[in-house]
Write a protein that holds these residues in place. Structure first.
Motif, PDB file in Angstrom:
ATOM      1  N   LYS A 290       1.505  -1.415  -2.580  1.00 33.55           N
ATOM      2  CA  LYS A 290       2.954  -1.641  -2.609  1.00 33.55           C
ATOM      3  C   LYS A 290       3.689  -0.586  -1.801  1.00 33.55           C
ATOM      4  CE  LYS A 290       3.461   0.867  -6.927  1.00 33.55           C
ATOM      5  NZ  LYS A 290       3.870   0.853  -8.324  1.00 33.55           N
ATOM      6  N   VAL A 291       4.834  -1.008  -1.301  1.00 33.39           N
ATOM      7  CA  VAL A 291       5.716  -0.126  -0.548  1.00 33.39           C
ATOM      8  C   VAL A 291       7.054  -0.128  -1.264  1.00 33.39           C
ATOM      9  CG1 VAL A 291       6.780   0.311   1.697  1.00 33.39           C
ATOM     10  CG2 VAL A 291       4.568  -0.864   1.569  1.00 33.39           C
ATOM     11  N   GLU A 292       7.542   1.080  -1.550  1.00 34.64           N
ATOM     12  CA  GLU A 292       8.797   1.155  -2.295  1.00 34.64           C
ATOM     13  C   GLU A 292       9.764   2.116  -1.620  1.00 34.64           C
ATOM     14  OE1 GLU A 292       7.528   1.010  -6.917  1.00 34.64           O
ATOM     15  OE2 GLU A 292       6.627   2.596  -5.713  1.00 34.64           O
ATOM     16  N   VAL A 293      11.021   1.861  -1.839  1.00 34.56           N
ATOM     17  CA  VAL A 293      12.042   2.799  -1.383  1.00 34.56           C
ATOM     18  C   VAL A 293      12.505   3.591  -2.595  1.00 34.56           C
ATOM     19  CG1 VAL A 293      14.381   3.017  -0.480  1.00 34.56           C
ATOM     20  CG2 VAL A 293      12.804   1.359   0.530  1.00 34.56           C
ATOM     21  N   ALA A 294      12.603   4.885  -2.426  1.00 41.18           N
ATOM     22  CA  ALA A 294      13.047   5.727  -3.535  1.00 41.18           C
ATOM     23  C   ALA A 294      14.123   6.688  -3.037  1.00 41.18           C
ATOM     24  CB  ALA A 294      11.856   6.517  -4.105  1.00 41.18           C
ATOM     25  N   ALA A 295      15.095   6.924  -3.886  1.00 42.87           N
ATOM     26  CA  ALA A 295      16.172   7.845  -3.540  1.00 42.87           C
ATOM     27  C   ALA A 295      15.583   9.216  -3.255  1.00 42.87           C
ATOM     28  CB  ALA A 295      17.167   7.934  -4.705  1.00 42.87           C
ATOM     29  N   PRO A 296      16.163   9.925  -2.258  1.00 46.68           N
ATOM     30  CA  PRO A 296      17.349   9.570  -1.484  1.00 46.68           C
ATOM     31  C   PRO A 296      17.061   8.764  -0.215  1.00 46.68           C
ATOM     32  CG  PRO A 296      16.705  11.806  -0.990  1.00 46.68           C
ATOM     33  CD  PRO A 296      15.718  11.299  -1.988  1.00 46.68           C
TER      34      PRO A 296
ATOM     35  N   PHE B  46      13.237   7.907   0.633  1.00 50.14           N
ATOM     36  CA  PHE B  46      11.809   7.930   0.951  1.00 50.14           C
ATOM     37  C   PHE B  46      11.218   6.531   0.951  1.00 50.14           C
ATOM     38  CE2 PHE B  46      12.535  12.123  -0.928  1.00 50.14           C
ATOM     39  CZ  PHE B  46      11.952  12.934   0.026  1.00 50.14           C
ATOM     40  N   ILE B  47      10.217   6.325   1.779  1.00 46.10           N
ATOM     41  CA  ILE B  47       9.421   5.106   1.713  1.00 46.10           C
ATOM     42  C   ILE B  47       8.062   5.529   1.164  1.00 46.10           C
ATOM     43  CG2 ILE B  47       8.459   3.157   2.970  1.00 46.10           C
ATOM     44  CD1 ILE B  47      10.554   3.685   5.152  1.00 46.10           C
ATOM     45  N   ASN B  48       7.729   4.991   0.003  1.00 42.56           N
ATOM     46  CA  ASN B  48       6.486   5.397  -0.656  1.00 42.56           C
ATOM     47  C   ASN B  48       5.434   4.302  -0.603  1.00 42.56           C
ATOM     48  OD1 ASN B  48       7.562   7.896  -1.369  1.00 42.56           O
ATOM     49  ND2 ASN B  48       8.455   7.080  -3.255  1.00 42.56           N
ATOM     50  N   PHE B  49       4.207   4.725  -0.361  1.00 43.55           N
ATOM     51  CA  PHE B  49       3.099   3.785  -0.226  1.00 43.55           C
ATOM     52  C   PHE B  49       2.063   4.064  -1.300  1.00 43.55           C
ATOM     53  CE2 PHE B  49       5.076   4.494   3.811  1.00 43.55           C
ATOM     54  CZ  PHE B  49       5.097   3.265   4.445  1.00 43.55           C
ATOM     55  N   THR B  50       1.623   3.002  -1.942  1.00 45.53           N
ATOM     56  CA  THR B  50       0.545   3.149  -2.915  1.00 45.53           C
ATOM     57  C   THR B  50      -0.653   2.330  -2.432  1.00 45.53           C
ATOM     58  OG1 THR B  50       2.161   3.353  -4.688  1.00 45.53           O
ATOM     59  CG2 THR B  50      -0.116   2.865  -5.329  1.00 45.53           C
ATOM     60  N   LEU B  51      -1.804   2.975  -2.412  1.00 39.09           N
ATOM     61  CA  LEU B  51      -3.009   2.303  -1.914  1.00 39.09           C
ATOM     62  C   LEU B  51      -3.594   1.368  -2.963  1.00 39.09           C
ATOM     63  CD1 LEU B  51      -4.626   5.420  -0.205  1.00 39.09           C
ATOM     64  CD2 LEU B  51      -3.521   3.491   0.944  1.00 39.09           C
ATOM     65  N   LYS B  52      -4.301   0.346  -2.490  1.00 38.11           N
ATOM     66  CA  LYS B  52      -4.967  -0.579  -3.398  1.00 38.11           C
ATOM     67  C   LYS B  52      -6.166   0.087  -4.046  1.00 38.11           C
ATOM     68  CE  LYS B  52      -3.899  -4.889  -1.047  1.00 38.11           C
ATOM     69  NZ  LYS B  52      -4.320  -5.748   0.072  1.00 38.11           N
ATOM     70  N   GLY B  53      -6.300  -0.101  -5.360  1.00 37.06           N
ATOM     71  CA  GLY B  53      -7.442   0.451  -6.062  1.00 37.06           C
ATOM     72  C   GLY B  53      -8.753  -0.077  -5.500  1.00 37.06           C
ATOM     73  N   ALA B  54      -8.757  -1.370  -5.178  1.00 38.61           N
ATOM     74  CA  ALA B  54      -9.985  -1.975  -4.662  1.00 38.61           C
ATOM     75  C   ALA B  54     -10.388  -1.331  -3.332  1.00 38.61           C
ATOM     76  CB  ALA B  54      -9.791  -3.481  -4.481  1.00 38.61           C
ATOM     77  N   TRP B  55      -9.372  -1.048  -2.514  1.00 38.75           N
ATOM     78  CA  TRP B  55      -9.684  -0.411  -1.228  1.00 38.75           C
ATOM     79  C   TRP B  55     -10.235   0.995  -1.446  1.00 38.75           C
ATOM     80  CZ3 TRP B  55      -7.929   3.957   1.388  1.00 38.75           C
ATOM     81  CH2 TRP B  55      -8.395   4.064   2.717  1.00 38.75           C
ATOM     82  N   LEU B  56      -9.623   1.722  -2.378  1.00 39.24           N
ATOM     83  CA  LEU B  56     -10.097   3.074  -2.681  1.00 39.24           C
ATOM     84  C   LEU B  56     -11.564   3.026  -3.102  1.00 39.24           C
ATOM     85  CD1 LEU B  56      -7.005   4.449  -4.623  1.00 39.24           C
ATOM     86  CD2 LEU B  56      -7.891   5.328  -2.457  1.00 39.24           C
TER      87      LEU B  56
END
Length: 551
Positions: free
Chosen positions: A78-84, A86-96
């Motif tokens: 997932k890709v999320e926008v967070a204040a103020p 930031f664009i945050n990226f979370t890797l897939k567990g399966a990929w890890l």
RNA sequence: GCGCCUGUAGCUCAGUGGAUAGAGCGCAGCCCUGCGGAGGCUGAGGUCGUGGGUUCGAGACCCACCAGGCGUGCCA
């Protein structure tokens, strides 16, 4: 690396947004991603914050616009926008989880990069005058240079490690005469080491050895001849001693380069002629000078003394001419102690005088090491005679602990090496913490083997728990560490990484039983352990340390 | 005087303009009928040397100052 892939995705999305007129058509800032504090995902990009000013839009707005047009990244959950903004990226567990198989497949080459593209680098370090044994301070440069060489090689550079032997000049003459005096004393003669000579006890031992091996032959020849001949013997023994001390720490050089050869090989003349032709050499006050002041230096420097002998600096001109022009290194890294820091601008000026790009010469300055026993500082000086040698240190503290300790501070920080503390702490030393993790893994793998548990077909997709994934994430940082260390020439990051890796492993170990009643999960975890062992070994070996199977 | 390095938790140190400043040791506790307890977990502990400045944002960048280390034209 996944990290670069994310950077490219952000950049592509920003350009796409500009093309569609969703963002102003201004120059984009450099796009980088970093590891955010926990609970913000695996990677974070502050691009929107940096672009806000030129774009005259709010960071949140920019971030939302960018992720709206961003292509899916297969590895990203997932890709999320967070204040103020930031664009945050979370890797897939399966990929890890899949990365465990990837690491196992890459084996010993996991973490290797092609940043160097085969560029030819010379790394010169230690290069202590061969007038006595190495002391504690020299250990820092030795470990540092050796580790940097390991990392640069992993990063794809061609690296040659060199020790420059200052076997010419006034220091050596003083050493030879001092040795001869000690030799004379072996035979009860009334001779005294000159004040400017070397007073250390090691010379008494050295003279004793020579007296034992050769008898009194040097007393039965002319003084000049005796000093010269005993000097050659002494020099060889000192160099062998240095080589042995370094060997105890696993520091091995590819080339031992003799300063004398610069004079007998004609390189000194060639280099001098070159800078003379270019007009950088003048005679004044009876000496020959390099007019570095014409190159922005605040002062000139003597090349040839008024007594006709060349200075160390003159040798260095010839030496660097040899490194770059004759041996054609693309890049040269010299590691010097802080006491040589004033020499740096001169050498940069020499590079310009030789028509070489000064950036091709990098000089790393390491700050001083002071040695203490409790609160008592021990002065380190060969001539004063009261020295704790590097070899003594290895005896007291152990080689791996020395390596880790020397690496664990940044080059720019001074270092107090308290012998009592080093010994007292040795049981709690972080080196054991890290090595213990490796030994633990080895022990589990031994047990699996004794039980005849095979795990070649283990299914890594069963690795889904937090401790498992947290550890995999930490392993995946290894190539990033190689990149950072080789780019910045800062090996201390390795020690911090090693500790983090061990913490993540021990935490996993506490929470997840590897060999259990569940054969499938057991096989998957054994694979994880196997990859874990590999990354520990890689990390420790880059630092020149052992990765023990038992402790 | 000038140049380089350093100043962050009690101690030793990470943190090359981004989110609530981190780690080890030490300190106060908790966790062993399971693969190595040289282990895991929780907590207390911060005017980031001082004062200005730049910036949407400074431990980080700039200036001044304070403190320590190293160096400063014929040592290396």
């Amino acid at each position: 690396m996944i990290r670069n892939e994310i950077c490219r995705a952000v950049e592509a999305a920003a350009l796409e947004a500009q093309r569609k007129g969703l963002l102003p058509d201004a120059a984009l800032p450099e796009i980088t991603v970093e590891h955010p504090p926990e609970s913000h995902g695996d990677f974070a990009c502050a691009f929107a914050l940096k672009f806000a000013r030129t774009a005259r839009r709010s960071p949140m707005d920019i971030a939302r616009t960018v992720i709206a047009v961003m292509q899916d990244i297969p590895e990203v959950e997932k890709v999320e926008v967070a204040a103020p903004g930031f664009i945050n990226f979370t890797l897939k567990g399966a990929w890890l989880a899949e990365q465990v198989d990837q690491i196992l497949q890459q084996g010993e080459s996991f973490g290797n990069l092609d940043l160097g593209e085969g560029v030819k680098v010379q790394l010169e370090f230690v290069s202590v005058n061969p007038t006595g044994p190495l002391h504690v301070g020299h250990g820092r440069g030795a470990i540092l240079g050796n580790t940097l060489a390991n990392v640069l090689r992993a990063a794809g550079y061609f690296v040659e490690k060199e020790y420059y032997v200052n076997d010419a000049g006034a220091q050596m003459e003083a050493f030879y005469s001092s040795l001869y005096v000690r030799y004379q004393q072996c035979f009860g003669m009334d001779a005294e080491v000159p004040e400017e000579g070397y007073h250390g006890d090691y010379l008494v031992d050295l003279a004793g050895q020579i007296a034992e091996e050769k008898g009194d032959v040097f007393l039965r020849m002319s003084l000049d001849k005796a000093v010269a001949e005993i000097g050659v013997l002494g020099l060889d023994k000192i160099i062998e001693g240095i080589r042995g001390d370094l060997g105890r720490l696993g520091v091995v050089f590819d080339v031992w380069f003799s300063e004398k050869m610069l004079y007998t090989g004609g390189q000194y003349e060639s280099a001098m002629n070159l800078i003379r032709e270019k007009g950088y050499v003048v005679e004044k006050e009876g000496a020959v000078w390099f007019v570095s002041s014409e190159m922005g230096e605040d002062k000139d420097n003597v090349l040839i003394r008024s007594n006709g002998t060349p200075t160390y600096f003159a040798s260095d001109v010839a030496y660097h001419y040899n490194k770059f022009v004759q041996r054609k290194f693309d890049r040269v890294i010299n590691i010097w102690g802080a006491d040589h820091q004033g020499h740096v601008p001169r050498m940069k000026a020499v590079m310009r005088a030789l028509d070489l790009d000064p950036d091709r010469l990098q000089i790393i300055i390491t700050q001083m090491v002071t040695l203490k026993r409790g609160d008592i500082e021990i002065k380190i000086s060969k001539r004063a005679g009261d020295i704790i040698t590097l070899s003594d240190l290895v005896d007291e503290v152990g080689a791996d602990a020395c390596r880790f300790f020397f690496l664990s501070r940044s080059l720019d920080s001074q270092m107090d090496f308290d012998l009592e503390l080093a010994k007292k702490q040795s049981a709690d030393n972080p080196v054991y913490y890290v090595q213990y993790a490796h030994a633990r893994i080895a022990s589990i793998l031994r047990l699996a083997q004794e039980k005849g548990i095979g795990f070649q077909d283990g299914d890594v997709s069963l690795l889904v728990s937090d401790p498992e994934l947290a550890y995999i994430r930490k392993m995946l940082e290894f190539p990033e560490i190689v990149e950072i260390v080789s780019d910045r020439l800062e090996p201390h990051h390795l020690t911090y990484y090693a500790q983090d890796l061990a913490t993540a492993f021990h935490s996993f170990y506490k929470q997840c039983r590897v060999i259990s009643e569940d054969p499938k999960l057991t096989a998957a975890r054994l694979k994880l352990i196997q990859s874990a062992r590999l990354v520990f070994a890689r990390t420790l070996h880059l630092m020149g340390m052992n990765a023990p199977d038992r402790m």
